[in-house]
Design a protein around this motif. Sequence first.
Motif, PDB file in Angstrom:
ATOM      1  N   ALA A   1       0.818  -1.211   0.000  1.00 14.53           N
ATOM      2  CA  ALA A   1       0.000   0.000   0.000  1.00 14.53           C
ATOM      3  C   ALA A   1       0.854   1.264   0.000  1.00 14.53           C
ATOM      4  N   LEU A   2       2.029   1.204   0.585  1.00 12.32           N
ATOM      5  CA  LEU A   2       2.908   2.371   0.668  1.00 12.32           C
ATOM      6  C   LEU A   2       3.840   2.488  -0.533  1.00 12.32           C
ATOM      7  N   THR A   3       3.777   1.515  -1.446  1.00 15.69           N
ATOM      8  CA  THR A   3       4.591   1.532  -2.656  1.00 15.69           C
ATOM      9  C   THR A   3       3.743   2.014  -3.820  1.00 15.69           C
ATOM     10  N   LEU A   4       4.135   3.118  -4.418  1.00 20.08           N
ATOM     11  CA  LEU A   4       3.342   3.733  -5.481  1.00 20.08           C
ATOM     12  C   LEU A   4       3.726   3.167  -6.852  1.00 20.08           C
ATOM     13  N   ASP A   5       2.943   3.504  -7.848  1.00 20.68           N
ATOM     14  CA  ASP A   5       3.141   2.916  -9.176  1.00 20.68           C
ATOM     15  C   ASP A   5       4.511   3.233  -9.763  1.00 20.68           C
ATOM     16  N   ASP A   6       5.084   4.394  -9.415  1.00 22.03           N
ATOM     17  CA  ASP A   6       6.382   4.768  -9.973  1.00 22.03           C
ATOM     18  C   ASP A   6       7.554   4.161  -9.209  1.00 22.03           C
ATOM     19  N   GLY A   7       7.245   3.338  -8.173  1.00 18.06           N
ATOM     20  CA  GLY A   7       8.287   2.704  -7.387  1.00 18.06           C
ATOM     21  C   GLY A   7       8.643   3.442  -6.125  1.00 18.06           C
ATOM     22  N   ALA A   8       8.132   4.650  -5.947  1.00 22.68           N
ATOM     23  CA  ALA A   8       8.405   5.387  -4.711  1.00 22.68           C
ATOM     24  C   ALA A   8       7.711   4.709  -3.546  1.00 22.68           C
ATOM     25  N   VAL A   9       8.456   4.516  -2.464  1.00 18.01           N
ATOM     26  CA  VAL A   9       7.900   3.990  -1.230  1.00 18.01           C
ATOM     27  C   VAL A   9       7.850   5.139  -0.233  1.00 18.01           C
ATOM     28  N   VAL A  10       6.646   5.513   0.179  1.00 15.91           N
ATOM     29  CA  VAL A  10       6.539   6.568   1.174  1.00 15.91           C
ATOM     30  C   VAL A  10       6.649   5.941   2.563  1.00 15.91           C
ATOM     31  N   ALA A  11       7.245   6.673   3.480  1.00 16.93           N
ATOM     32  CA  ALA A  11       7.462   6.132   4.824  1.00 16.93           C
ATOM     33  C   ALA A  11       6.150   5.810   5.508  1.00 16.93           C
ATOM     34  N   GLY A  12       5.154   6.649   5.315  1.00 15.65           N
ATOM     35  CA  GLY A  12       3.826   6.459   5.871  1.00 15.65           C
ATOM     36  C   GLY A  12       2.864   7.345   5.106  1.00 15.65           C
ATOM     37  N   TRP A  13       1.573   7.274   5.434  1.00 11.82           N
ATOM     38  CA  TRP A  13       0.621   8.047   4.638  1.00 11.82           C
ATOM     39  C   TRP A  13       0.137   9.310   5.342  1.00 11.82           C
ATOM     40  N   SER A  14       0.594   9.588   6.543  1.00 11.01           N
ATOM     41  CA  SER A  14       0.310  10.874   7.155  1.00 11.01           C
ATOM     42  C   SER A  14       1.160  11.933   6.452  1.00 11.01           C
ATOM     43  N   PRO A  15       0.690  13.180   6.402  1.00 12.30           N
ATOM     44  CA  PRO A  15       1.346  14.191   5.555  1.00 12.30           C
ATOM     45  C   PRO A  15       2.854  14.328   5.733  1.00 12.30           C
ATOM     46  N   ASN A  16       3.363  14.409   6.957  1.00 11.59           N
ATOM     47  CA  ASN A  16       4.804  14.631   7.153  1.00 11.59           C
ATOM     48  C   ASN A  16       5.656  13.409   6.830  1.00 11.59           C
TER      49      ASN A  16
ATOM     50  N   TRP B   1      12.052   8.261   1.414  1.00 16.03           N
ATOM     51  CA  TRP B   1      13.410   8.257   1.937  1.00 16.03           C
ATOM     52  C   TRP B   1      14.190   7.123   1.260  1.00 16.03           C
ATOM     53  N   PRO B   2      15.391   7.369   0.754  1.00 13.67           N
ATOM     54  CA  PRO B   2      16.166   6.282   0.149  1.00 13.67           C
ATOM     55  C   PRO B   2      16.323   5.069   1.066  1.00 13.67           C
ATOM     56  N   ARG B   3      16.518   5.312   2.347  1.00 10.77           N
ATOM     57  CA  ARG B   3      16.662   4.201   3.292  1.00 10.77           C
ATOM     58  C   ARG B   3      15.421   3.324   3.316  1.00 10.77           C
ATOM     59  N   ASP B   4      14.238   3.925   3.469  1.00  8.26           N
ATOM     60  CA  ASP B   4      12.997   3.155   3.520  1.00  8.26           C
ATOM     61  C   ASP B   4      12.774   2.400   2.214  1.00  8.26           C
ATOM     62  N   ASN B   5      13.044   3.083   1.090  1.00  4.41           N
ATOM     63  CA  ASN B   5      12.907   2.423  -0.202  1.00  4.41           C
ATOM     64  C   ASN B   5      13.840   1.226  -0.304  1.00  4.41           C
ATOM     65  N   ALA B   6      15.056   1.368   0.214  1.00  8.06           N
ATOM     66  CA  ALA B   6      16.028   0.280   0.143  1.00  8.06           C
ATOM     67  C   ALA B   6      15.546  -0.943   0.910  1.00  8.06           C
ATOM     68  N   PHE B   7      15.096  -0.745   2.136  1.00  2.00           N
ATOM     69  CA  PHE B   7      14.654  -1.885   2.949  1.00  2.00           C
ATOM     70  C   PHE B   7      13.405  -2.531   2.360  1.00  2.00           C
ATOM     71  N   VAL B   8      12.486  -1.726   1.855  1.00  2.00           N
ATOM     72  CA  VAL B   8      11.287  -2.303   1.246  1.00  2.00           C
ATOM     73  C   VAL B   8      11.650  -3.089  -0.014  1.00  2.00           C
TER      74      VAL B   8
ATOM     75  N   LEU C   1      14.894   4.861  -7.143  1.00  5.00           N
ATOM     76  CA  LEU C   1      16.098   5.432  -6.539  1.00  5.00           C
ATOM     77  C   LEU C   1      17.087   5.861  -7.618  1.00  5.00           C
ATOM     78  N   GLN C   2      17.225   5.058  -8.648  1.00  2.00           N
ATOM     79  CA  GLN C   2      18.120   5.422  -9.746  1.00  2.00           C
ATOM     80  C   GLN C   2      17.648   6.702 -10.427  1.00  2.00           C
ATOM     81  N   GLN C   3      16.344   6.857 -10.552  1.00  2.00           N
ATOM     82  CA  GLN C   3      15.777   8.032 -11.213  1.00  2.00           C
ATOM     83  C   GLN C   3      16.085   9.314 -10.439  1.00  2.00           C
ATOM     84  N   VAL C   4      16.003   9.263  -9.107  1.00  2.00           N
ATOM     85  CA  VAL C   4      16.160  10.496  -8.329  1.00  2.00           C
ATOM     86  C   VAL C   4      17.613  10.755  -7.922  1.00  2.00           C
ATOM     87  N   GLN C   5      18.499   9.786  -8.118  1.00  2.00           N
ATOM     88  CA  GLN C   5      19.892   9.954  -7.709  1.00  2.00           C
ATOM     89  C   GLN C   5      20.551  11.093  -8.482  1.00  2.00           C
TER      90      GLN C   5
END
Length: 463
Positions: free
Chosen positions: A133-148, A153-160, A180-184
């Motif tokens: 649910a926290l992984t979006l179609d473009d591959g971005a993993v958001v830490a959580g779904w609350s606004p802040n 985060w690269p770290r969270d994306n890496a572990f997921v 991650l490669q895209q935003v590096q």
Amino acid sequence: MPATDDDASASPAHVRRRPRAALLALLLVAAVMVTGTGRALEVWPFSPRNATVALSSAGISVAPDGTRTPIPPGSDVQFLPGSRVAVASPGAATQPQLDAAQESRDWLAAGTVPGAGTDFEDMAVDALLDVRALTLDDGAVVAGWSPNWRYAWPRDNAFVAVALARTGHVEDALTVVMFLQQVQEADGSFEARYLPDGSGPPDDRGIQTDATGWALWAAATVIAEIESPQDRARAARDLEPLLERSLAHIRDLTDDGTTLPPPSPDYWEVETSKQTLGTSAPLLMALAASPPALDALGDARAAREVATVAESFDAVVHDAFAPGYGRYLGGSSVDTAVAFLLPPFLPVTADEVPRAVLSAWDAAPTRMARPAGGLAPGTSWKRDGISWTPTTSVFALASAGLGDETGAVRWLRWLDDHRTTLGSIPEKVLFDGSPAQLAPLAWSSANVLLTLVLLDEAEAGRG
């Protein structure tokens, strides 16, 4: 593990008042006025004890059209089985909701559920669904779904990414690493966090050196999970820009593995003028994991060269941080990063771990313990009574990596006992055992899955 403005809910308005609380509140307000950032608590040395932090979300729902919604505590919605599709009651589900739930169950069936048949199967299923649910179609993993927390985060994306790969969802994992490669940056560096659409950072937190290590470690680990040599080579070619940029950046920062990198914010996300183990250890992890990925590219010479750099940097890190392996170079304050010198973070066996690392690791939980039974990020973290699930789950993972199944199960049971009513793992747990801040949290969910994978592998090895 954001410790900046995302931790603002630990401000005086949410603190259980104690004697002298009014004076402390005034001092904290003054600190905010001085910094102008609202980040007083991360630098204020006399934080009030037993902070109370509201739980903003108990879970996350995903509508058939992909819309995500945080579910507030106390909500009486239910999830359709095997999904994060929320309904008032199963009988009220629409056909699109039923179809979306079936798609979710099909996704689960396409991989594996670690811990299946154990007391932790339910937690594993929920963690998988939350990670998805926290992984979006473009591959971005958001830490959580609350606004802040709705940032990547690269770290969270890496572990997921690693957790997805190790549970049989390799294509999803590759999509995360491709993000991650895209935003590096072109020089191999990363910002602390990114907007979910990959358009850039949301603020001026700046470059965070450990992120390069996390990204490279994840890319190499995901590539290694691919069984087919042809598919493994294809994935390595797709990720060649990230592999090359990251390796070049790490080698430049460490002078080819002969020195520690310069001071940089790490997973604590605070400015520092000191070198930290939280920066050096992820870079070491990345170097050590890279040779097989380079072999997959067909560059055996580069693989041998990087293995030599990794061996050199391993000696540098241990020489610099031994014997106490503190958070800061020359310091005695231990934090989560001591776990990153253990398996499975480094490709070593328990017998190969230096005795001094094991001593620091063994002593850390007592020094980092919080009232509810979990752990703070480090021994010098503010004494507010709050346990953090990212650190606690990292210790579960390292325990499993060391073959300490009893320890791993003990930490997993604590995490299981402190999930929300919707089954999600929160970021924090208060002194009284209440889940706090938000749920689910991607990093903690990934750590739980990786821990259960290792326990399954240990059980299979006995069979």
